[in-house]
Design a protein around this motif. Structure first.
Motif, PDB file in Angstrom:
ATOM      1  N   VAL A 259       0.861  -1.184   0.000  1.00 17.87           N
ATOM      2  CA  VAL A 259       0.000   0.000   0.000  1.00 17.87           C
ATOM      3  C   VAL A 259       0.897   1.234   0.000  1.00 17.87           C
ATOM      4  N   THR A 260       0.618   2.147  -0.911  1.00 19.77           N
ATOM      5  CA  THR A 260       1.444   3.343  -1.059  1.00 19.77           C
ATOM      6  C   THR A 260       0.918   4.469  -0.189  1.00 19.77           C
ATOM      7  N   ILE A 261       1.771   4.990   0.690  1.00 17.74           N
ATOM      8  CA  ILE A 261       1.387   6.107   1.554  1.00 17.74           C
ATOM      9  C   ILE A 261       1.796   7.420   0.894  1.00 17.74           C
ATOM     10  N   GLY A 262       0.855   8.349   0.862  1.00 13.21           N
ATOM     11  CA  GLY A 262       1.151   9.671   0.313  1.00 13.21           C
ATOM     12  C   GLY A 262       1.637   9.610  -1.118  1.00 13.21           C
ATOM     13  N   PRO A 263       0.882   9.005  -2.059  1.00 11.09           N
ATOM     14  CA  PRO A 263       1.345   8.927  -3.448  1.00 11.09           C
ATOM     15  C   PRO A 263       1.495  10.309  -4.055  1.00 11.09           C
ATOM     16  N   PRO A 264       2.500  10.500  -4.871  1.00  9.04           N
ATOM     17  CA  PRO A 264       2.663  11.821  -5.508  1.00  9.04           C
ATOM     18  C   PRO A 264       1.503  12.096  -6.454  1.00  9.04           C
ATOM     19  N   SER A 265       1.023  13.301  -6.451  1.00 11.34           N
ATOM     20  CA  SER A 265      -0.072  13.658  -7.341  1.00 11.34           C
ATOM     21  C   SER A 265       0.424  13.682  -8.787  1.00 11.34           C
ATOM     22  N   SER A 266      -0.429  13.255  -9.667  1.00 13.58           N
ATOM     23  CA  SER A 266      -0.050  13.211 -11.086  1.00 13.58           C
ATOM     24  C   SER A 266      -1.195  13.746 -11.927  1.00 13.58           C
ATOM     25  N   ARG A 267      -0.860  14.303 -13.065  1.00 15.46           N
ATOM     26  CA  ARG A 267      -1.857  14.815 -14.007  1.00 15.46           C
ATOM     27  C   ARG A 267      -1.511  14.309 -15.399  1.00 15.46           C
ATOM     28  N   GLU A 268      -2.513  13.897 -16.131  1.00 18.54           N
ATOM     29  CA  GLU A 268      -2.312  13.426 -17.499  1.00 18.54           C
ATOM     30  C   GLU A 268      -2.622  14.566 -18.452  1.00 18.54           C
ATOM     31  N   LEU A 269      -1.649  14.921 -19.279  1.00 17.85           N
ATOM     32  CA  LEU A 269      -1.804  16.001 -20.238  1.00 17.85           C
ATOM     33  C   LEU A 269      -1.988  15.410 -21.632  1.00 17.85           C
ATOM     34  N   SER A 270      -2.871  15.972 -22.388  1.00 20.36           N
ATOM     35  CA  SER A 270      -3.101  15.513 -23.759  1.00 20.36           C
ATOM     36  C   SER A 270      -3.220  16.723 -24.666  1.00 20.36           C
ATOM     37  N   GLY A 271      -2.902  16.509 -25.932  1.00 24.15           N
ATOM     38  CA  GLY A 271      -2.970  17.600 -26.889  1.00 24.15           C
ATOM     39  C   GLY A 271      -1.757  17.575 -27.799  1.00 24.15           C
ATOM     40  N   SER A 272      -1.556  18.612 -28.521  1.00 17.91           N
ATOM     41  CA  SER A 272      -0.438  18.691 -29.456  1.00 17.91           C
ATOM     42  C   SER A 272       0.177  20.078 -29.408  1.00 17.91           C
ATOM     43  N   VAL A 273       1.436  20.118 -29.748  1.00 18.99           N
ATOM     44  CA  VAL A 273       2.171  21.378 -29.787  1.00 18.99           C
ATOM     45  C   VAL A 273       2.791  21.515 -31.168  1.00 18.99           C
ATOM     46  N   SER A 274       2.577  22.620 -31.810  1.00 16.41           N
ATOM     47  CA  SER A 274       3.157  22.857 -33.126  1.00 16.41           C
ATOM     48  C   SER A 274       4.048  24.088 -33.064  1.00 16.41           C
ATOM     49  N   VAL A 275       5.134  24.054 -33.845  1.00 14.83           N
ATOM     50  CA  VAL A 275       6.088  25.155 -33.876  1.00 14.83           C
ATOM     51  C   VAL A 275       6.248  25.598 -35.323  1.00 14.83           C
ATOM     52  N   ASP A 276       5.976  26.851 -35.606  1.00 12.08           N
ATOM     53  CA  ASP A 276       6.162  27.418 -36.945  1.00 12.08           C
ATOM     54  C   ASP A 276       7.445  28.228 -36.953  1.00 12.08           C
ATOM     55  N   VAL A 277       8.307  27.919 -37.890  1.00 12.14           N
ATOM     56  CA  VAL A 277       9.568  28.633 -38.032  1.00 12.14           C
ATOM     57  C   VAL A 277       9.469  29.551 -39.238  1.00 12.14           C
ATOM     58  N   GLU A 278       9.653  30.826 -39.033  1.00 11.20           N
ATOM     59  CA  GLU A 278       9.577  31.806 -40.115  1.00 11.20           C
ATOM     60  C   GLU A 278      10.994  32.226 -40.528  1.00 11.20           C
ATOM     61  N   LYS A 279      11.284  32.036 -41.792  1.00 10.31           N
ATOM     62  CA  LYS A 279      12.618  32.382 -42.301  1.00 10.31           C
ATOM     63  C   LYS A 279      12.564  33.763 -42.912  1.00 10.31           C
ATOM     64  N   ARG A 280      13.451  34.608 -42.420  1.00 14.64           N
ATOM     65  CA  ARG A 280      13.505  35.981 -42.947  1.00 14.64           C
ATOM     66  C   ARG A 280      14.785  36.142 -43.791  1.00 14.64           C
ATOM     67  N   ASN A 281      14.668  36.862 -44.876  1.00 13.21           N
ATOM     68  CA  ASN A 281      15.828  37.111 -45.754  1.00 13.21           C
ATOM     69  C   ASN A 281      16.657  38.245 -45.198  1.00 13.21           C
ATOM     70  N   ARG A 282      17.955  38.002 -45.145  1.00 13.01           N
ATOM     71  CA  ARG A 282      18.852  39.076 -44.724  1.00 13.01           C
ATOM     72  C   ARG A 282      19.226  39.934 -45.940  1.00 13.01           C
TER      73      ARG A 282
END
Length: 286
Positions: A259-282
């Motif tokens: 029996v586990t005493i004082g179990p650490p709290s946990s949260r399940e996260l769901s979803g997606s993360v997107s990253v857009d990279v914008e290239k600028r001309n020098r």
């Protein structure tokens, strides 16, 4: 001649002081060592099951003896005529009442109410918002309480009468409540049974009332379970050690059964993360 008058005045003052000390001392001694014990014996004989009355009788009888000894001392000093002057007596009483603060007067009144309360007695284990402990004595202004740490504290009577006062543990027993948090994936029924067995393995725990273990709360990340058991007079049992021993045994038993005493709290996260990279001309890009 002047020196003779001064000498006579000092002699009168010395005789007055001596008369006051002797008369007041004799009256106080008789009251302290004869009258008060007699009063206490009579009160105890008539109230064997109420130690509060006996304690209060000693306290108030002592105050009365002091007042009487003071009057006898005044008479012994040859100043009895002052007490027959009504205006002087009224002025003295007004001064005394005016000097006493509202808090002191309230404490005196609260002390009388506590003494008269049949559910509040010397020897009770009480709890109030400011603490808990064993009532040792109810005085004019304060009530003396002995805590679990064997410390005597003076609690103003007004604090006890103005707040919620409970006597949850009885006069000769003390209820111990211990809580643990376990995980939702653990066997609750197993944990409750093991808690009761851990309690019963301690010889200091009373068999009656039966120790119990209950599910107290379903929390957001854990389940709270609670063990309740009783021991003898809390002042005869080292509750700090008893609680520590119980927690250690409960921890070891839970480890054995999984029996586990004082179990650490946990949260399940769901979803997606997107990253857009914008290239600028020098400026130098072709």
């Amino acid at each position: 001649m002047f020196e003779g008058i001064v000498t006579e005045q000092y002699a009168d003052l010395a005789r007055g002081v001596l008369g006051f000390v002797v008369a007041a001392g004799v009256a106080y001694s008789v009251g302290r060592f004869v009258v008060i014990p007699l009063i206490v014996r009579v009160v105890v004989a008539r109230n064997r099951n109420n130690p509060t009355i006996a304690t209060a009788a000693r306290t108030y009888a002592h105050a009365l003896i002091v007042a009487i000894a003071s009057l006898v001392g005044i008479a012994g000093a040859g100043l009895w005529s002052l007490l027959t002057n009504v205006s002087i007596v009224i002025a003295a009483l007004t001064l005394v009442v005016g000097a006493a603060s509202q808090h002191v007067v309230g404490s005196l009144t609260s002390g009388l109410f506590l003494v008269a309360d049949p559910d509040f007695n010397v020897g009770d284990w009480i709890a109030w918002p400011g603490g808990e402990g064993f009532v040792e004595e109810i005085d004019f202004r304060v009530t003396r309480v002995r805590t679990l740490n064997n410390e005597t504290i003076s609690v103003p009577n007004t604090e006890l009468t103005a707040n919620t006062l409970t006597r949850p543990y009885g006069r000769d027993r003390y209820r111990v409540v211990e809580s643990f948090e376990i995980g939702y994936g653990d066997d609750v029924e197993l944990a409750l049974r093991e808690l009761v067995e851990v309690v019963r393995s301690d010889d200091r725990v009373l068999e009656e009332p039966d120790p119990t273990a209950t599910l107290a709360e379903l929390g957001p990340g854990s389940i709270r379970i609670r063990a309740v058991f009783w021991v003898d007079d809390p002042m005869d049992v080292d509750l700090v050690t008893l609680r520590s021993d119980f927690r250690r045994r409960a921890k070891s038993r839970f480890d054995e059964v999984g029996v586990t005493i004082g179990p650490p709290s946990s949260r399940e996260l769901s979803g997606s993360v997107s990253v857009d990279v914008e290239k600028r001309n020098r400026p130098d890009d072709t």
